[in-house]
Write a protein that holds these residues in place. Structure first.
Motif, PDB file in Angstrom:
ATOM      1  N   ARG A 101      12.498  -9.019  35.299  1.00  0.00           N
ATOM      2  CA  ARG A 101      11.898 -10.232  35.873  1.00  0.00           C
ATOM      3  C   ARG A 101      11.957 -10.262  37.396  1.00  0.00           C
ATOM      4  NH1 ARG A 101      11.619 -16.308  33.642  1.00  0.00           N
ATOM      5  NH2 ARG A 101      10.713 -17.256  35.500  1.00  0.00           N
ATOM      6  N   PRO A 102      13.093  -9.898  38.043  1.00  0.00           N
ATOM      7  CA  PRO A 102      13.100  -9.908  39.502  1.00  0.00           C
ATOM      8  C   PRO A 102      12.017  -9.021  40.123  1.00  0.00           C
ATOM      9  CG  PRO A 102      15.328  -9.737  38.670  1.00  0.00           C
ATOM     10  CD  PRO A 102      14.419  -9.577  37.488  1.00  0.00           C
ATOM     11  N   THR A 103      11.622  -7.979  39.388  1.00  0.00           N
ATOM     12  CA  THR A 103      10.575  -7.092  39.873  1.00  0.00           C
ATOM     13  C   THR A 103       9.196  -7.676  39.628  1.00  0.00           C
ATOM     14  OG1 THR A 103      12.007  -5.199  39.363  1.00  0.00           O
ATOM     15  CG2 THR A 103       9.687  -4.731  39.768  1.00  0.00           C
ATOM     16  N   THR A 104       8.989  -8.187  38.419  1.00  0.00           N
ATOM     17  CA  THR A 104       7.647  -8.642  38.054  1.00  0.00           C
ATOM     18  C   THR A 104       7.252  -9.931  38.755  1.00  0.00           C
ATOM     19  OG1 THR A 104       8.547  -9.773  36.087  1.00  0.00           O
ATOM     20  CG2 THR A 104       7.776  -7.516  35.808  1.00  0.00           C
ATOM     21  N   GLU A 105       8.220 -10.778  39.087  1.00  0.00           N
ATOM     22  CA  GLU A 105       7.863 -12.058  39.683  1.00  0.00           C
ATOM     23  C   GLU A 105       7.438 -11.950  41.147  1.00  0.00           C
ATOM     24  OE1 GLU A 105      11.211 -14.575  39.162  1.00  0.00           O
ATOM     25  OE2 GLU A 105      12.466 -13.535  40.640  1.00  0.00           O
ATOM     26  N   VAL A 106       7.657 -10.769  41.764  1.00  0.00           N
ATOM     27  CA  VAL A 106       7.242 -10.597  43.164  1.00  0.00           C
ATOM     28  C   VAL A 106       6.190  -9.509  43.331  1.00  0.00           C
ATOM     29  CG1 VAL A 106       9.478 -11.402  44.004  1.00  0.00           C
ATOM     30  CG2 VAL A 106       9.095  -8.941  43.702  1.00  0.00           C
ATOM     31  N   ILE A 107       5.805  -8.853  42.255  1.00  0.00           N
ATOM     32  CA  ILE A 107       4.905  -7.703  42.371  1.00  0.00           C
ATOM     33  C   ILE A 107       3.565  -8.089  42.980  1.00  0.00           C
ATOM     34  CG2 ILE A 107       3.872  -7.895  40.068  1.00  0.00           C
ATOM     35  CD1 ILE A 107       4.946  -4.652  41.814  1.00  0.00           C
ATOM     36  N   GLY A 108       3.138  -9.313  42.757  1.00  0.00           N
ATOM     37  CA  GLY A 108       1.852  -9.757  43.284  1.00  0.00           C
ATOM     38  C   GLY A 108       1.790  -9.783  44.794  1.00  0.00           C
ATOM     39  N   ARG A 109       2.950  -9.822  45.445  1.00  0.00           N
ATOM     40  CA  ARG A 109       2.989  -9.830  46.912  1.00  0.00           C
ATOM     41  C   ARG A 109       2.710  -8.452  47.497  1.00  0.00           C
ATOM     42  NH1 ARG A 109       8.915 -12.704  47.461  1.00  0.00           N
ATOM     43  NH2 ARG A 109       8.560 -14.470  46.021  1.00  0.00           N
ATOM     44  N   GLN A 213      13.857  -0.863  42.686  1.00  0.00           N
ATOM     45  CA  GLN A 213      14.264  -2.187  42.215  1.00  0.00           C
ATOM     46  C   GLN A 213      15.497  -2.765  42.898  1.00  0.00           C
ATOM     47  OE1 GLN A 213      14.414  -1.011  37.981  1.00  0.00           O
ATOM     48  NE2 GLN A 213      13.012  -2.706  37.661  1.00  0.00           N
ATOM     49  N   GLY A 214      16.327  -1.922  43.503  1.00  0.00           N
ATOM     50  CA  GLY A 214      17.618  -2.399  43.985  1.00  0.00           C
ATOM     51  C   GLY A 214      17.546  -3.619  44.876  1.00  0.00           C
ATOM     52  N   GLU A 215      16.747  -3.554  45.931  1.00  0.00           N
ATOM     53  CA  GLU A 215      16.663  -4.669  46.863  1.00  0.00           C
ATOM     54  C   GLU A 215      16.049  -5.902  46.208  1.00  0.00           C
ATOM     55  OE1 GLU A 215      14.734  -3.641  50.456  1.00  0.00           O
ATOM     56  OE2 GLU A 215      16.054  -1.963  50.910  1.00  0.00           O
ATOM     57  N   LEU A 216      15.064  -5.698  45.337  1.00  0.00           N
ATOM     58  CA  LEU A 216      14.425  -6.829  44.664  1.00  0.00           C
ATOM     59  C   LEU A 216      15.421  -7.554  43.765  1.00  0.00           C
ATOM     60  CD1 LEU A 216      11.009  -5.196  43.633  1.00  0.00           C
ATOM     61  CD2 LEU A 216      11.529  -6.533  45.687  1.00  0.00           C
ATOM     62  N   VAL A 217      16.234  -6.798  43.044  1.00  0.00           N
ATOM     63  CA  VAL A 217      17.229  -7.397  42.149  1.00  0.00           C
ATOM     64  C   VAL A 217      18.312  -8.103  42.955  1.00  0.00           C
ATOM     65  CG1 VAL A 217      18.994  -6.911  40.409  1.00  0.00           C
ATOM     66  CG2 VAL A 217      16.773  -5.755  40.298  1.00  0.00           C
ATOM     67  N   ASP A 219      18.058  -9.447  45.958  1.00  0.00           N
ATOM     68  CA  ASP A 219      17.496 -10.694  46.489  1.00  0.00           C
ATOM     69  C   ASP A 219      17.386 -11.756  45.403  1.00  0.00           C
ATOM     70  OD1 ASP A 219      17.247  -9.564  48.980  1.00  0.00           O
ATOM     71  OD2 ASP A 219      15.124  -9.088  48.773  1.00  0.00           O
ATOM     72  N   SER A 220      16.981 -11.343  44.211  1.00  0.00           N
ATOM     73  CA  SER A 220      16.844 -12.288  43.105  1.00  0.00           C
ATOM     74  C   SER A 220      18.195 -12.858  42.685  1.00  0.00           C
ATOM     75  CB  SER A 220      16.167 -11.599  41.912  1.00  0.00           C
ATOM     76  OG  SER A 220      16.049 -12.473  40.815  1.00  0.00           O
ATOM     77  N   ALA A 222      20.869 -13.198  44.601  1.00  0.00           N
ATOM     78  CA  ALA A 222      21.291 -14.134  45.645  1.00  0.00           C
ATOM     79  C   ALA A 222      20.598 -15.481  45.480  1.00  0.00           C
ATOM     80  CB  ALA A 222      20.986 -13.551  47.026  1.00  0.00           C
ATOM     81  N   ASP A 223      19.319 -15.448  45.160  1.00  0.00           N
ATOM     82  CA  ASP A 223      18.567 -16.683  44.950  1.00  0.00           C
ATOM     83  C   ASP A 223      19.080 -17.425  43.713  1.00  0.00           C
ATOM     84  OD1 ASP A 223      16.104 -18.329  45.664  1.00  0.00           O
ATOM     85  OD2 ASP A 223      15.652 -17.824  43.580  1.00  0.00           O
ATOM     86  N   TYR A 224      19.392 -16.665  42.656  1.00  0.00           N
ATOM     87  CA  TYR A 224      19.900 -17.274  41.418  1.00  0.00           C
ATOM     88  C   TYR A 224      21.226 -18.002  41.679  1.00  0.00           C
ATOM     89  CZ  TYR A 224      21.669 -17.765  36.658  1.00  0.00           C
ATOM     90  OH  TYR A 224      22.174 -18.282  35.495  1.00  0.00           O
ATOM     91  N   LEU A 225      22.123 -17.371  42.395  1.00  0.00           N
ATOM     92  CA  LEU A 225      23.428 -17.984  42.662  1.00  0.00           C
ATOM     93  C   LEU A 225      23.286 -19.225  43.540  1.00  0.00           C
ATOM     94  CD1 LEU A 225      25.517 -14.739  43.237  1.00  0.00           C
ATOM     95  CD2 LEU A 225      25.668 -16.287  41.279  1.00  0.00           C
ATOM     96  N   THR A 226      22.316 -19.202  44.434  1.00  0.00           N
ATOM     97  CA  THR A 226      22.073 -20.376  45.280  1.00  0.00           C
ATOM     98  C   THR A 226      21.593 -21.560  44.458  1.00  0.00           C
ATOM     99  OG1 THR A 226      21.538 -19.004  47.208  1.00  0.00           O
ATOM    100  CG2 THR A 226      20.705 -21.271  47.210  1.00  0.00           C
ATOM    101  N   HIS A 227      20.753 -21.289  43.471  1.00  0.00           N
ATOM    102  CA  HIS A 227      20.150 -22.362  42.683  1.00  0.00           C
ATOM    103  C   HIS A 227      20.936 -22.701  41.411  1.00  0.00           C
ATOM    104  CE1 HIS A 227      16.669 -21.228  45.210  1.00  0.00           C
ATOM    105  NE2 HIS A 227      16.348 -22.494  45.086  1.00  0.00           N
TER     106      HIS A 227
END
Length: 274
Positions: A101-109, A213-217, A219-220, A222-227
């Motif tokens: 999911r962390p990969t697929t949710e940003v692939i459009g960018r 995938q490493g950086e994408l995961v 970042d995801s 970090a965002d998950y823990l914030t939210h």
């Protein structure tokens, strides 16, 4: 409270783990590699689920409230079942996340042509997880997959520079690109594949973006823990890292450095399933 658990079928998850630590160094971590039963990519859904569930439960026993499946095959074949069937039975807060999911949710960018290529293990390709997940976020993106059955064994055996490795990497890339002349973004959808990045980049046309995938995961996460402060508050912050394997610890230490980028010390844990 306890560490964040990182799970992989073997060594590949260490390429994701090193990016997570680079992004979030303040936490404690436990890494578990199921090296005794690798590879997962050619195994059935039922077997991958059983193995992954056992290792996740082992990490729960080590006081991990949050576990990241740093393995595409486990994320594709076991994550949803664990989330829906097993987590509701766990006491307290228990969360399991994957790498798809962390990969697929940003692939459009990253794609302009809306044609994306996926290089993955046969198990991940067969699961159709990437096309399904990408379609949820970006219905307009066409996804083309190519299974690379030889890549993981070649990486595991340190055959990164051999002529045979170059042959298989070039062959799989060509098979992928034959599916569409409009592919402008390719995802290395296996955590072993970053070690082949220079070779893949060599054979891939320069105008095509290549994503690991490493950086994408990281970042995801970090965002998950914030939210999700209810989960973040249960993650200890002592900058301590422990490594475990289901196989020989000395062998794991010798090979792990290639994936992790620095020497480690590991211990062995037992598995019940065969």
């Amino acid at each position: 409270m306890g560490p964040i658990g990182i799970f992989d079928s073997g060594y590949g998850g260490l390429t994701v783990f090193r990016e997570i630590i680079r992004k979030l160094p303040q936490y404690d971590y436990v890494y578990l590699g199921d090296n005794a039963r690798v590879p997962y990519g050619t195994r059935s859904f039922e077997t991958v689920y059983a193995y992954t569930r056992e290792c996740v439960e082992k990490l729960f026993e080590m006081d991990c409230h949050l576990v990241v499946l740093a393995c595409n095959t486990a994320s594709a074949k076991a994550l949803r079942t664990i989330q829906q069937r097993d987590l509701p039975k766990q006491p307290g807060v228990r969360k399991v996340l994957g790498v798809i999911r962390p990969t697929t949710e940003v692939i459009g960018r990253h794609t302009d042509t809306r044609h994306v290529g996926i290089l993955a293990t046969p198990g991940t390709v067969k699961s159709m997880s990437y096309p399904i997940e990408i379609r949820k976020f970006y219905p307009d993106i066409a996804v083309f997959q190519q299974a690379c059955p030889m890549w993981v064994p070649l990486v595991e055996n340190a055959e990164l520079d051999s002529p045979g490795t170059a042959y298989f990497v070039e062959r799989e890339i060509n098979l992928l690109l034959r599916q569409s002349t409009h592919i402008d973004t390719v995802v290395l959808a296996c955590t072993h594949y970053p070690l082949l990045y220079p070779l893949v980049r060599h054979f891939l046309p320069q105008h095509i973006r290549l994503l690991s995938q490493g950086e994408l995961v990281a970042d995801s996460l970090a965002d998950y823990l914030t939210h999700h402060p209810e989960v973040e508050s249960l993650c200890t912050k002592g900058r301590q890292t422990r490594f475990y394997t289901t196989d020989n610890a000395t062998d794991f230490e010798e090979k792990a450095e290639r994936f992790y980028g620095q020497p480690i010390k590991a211990a062995k844990v037992k598995t019940l399933l065969t």
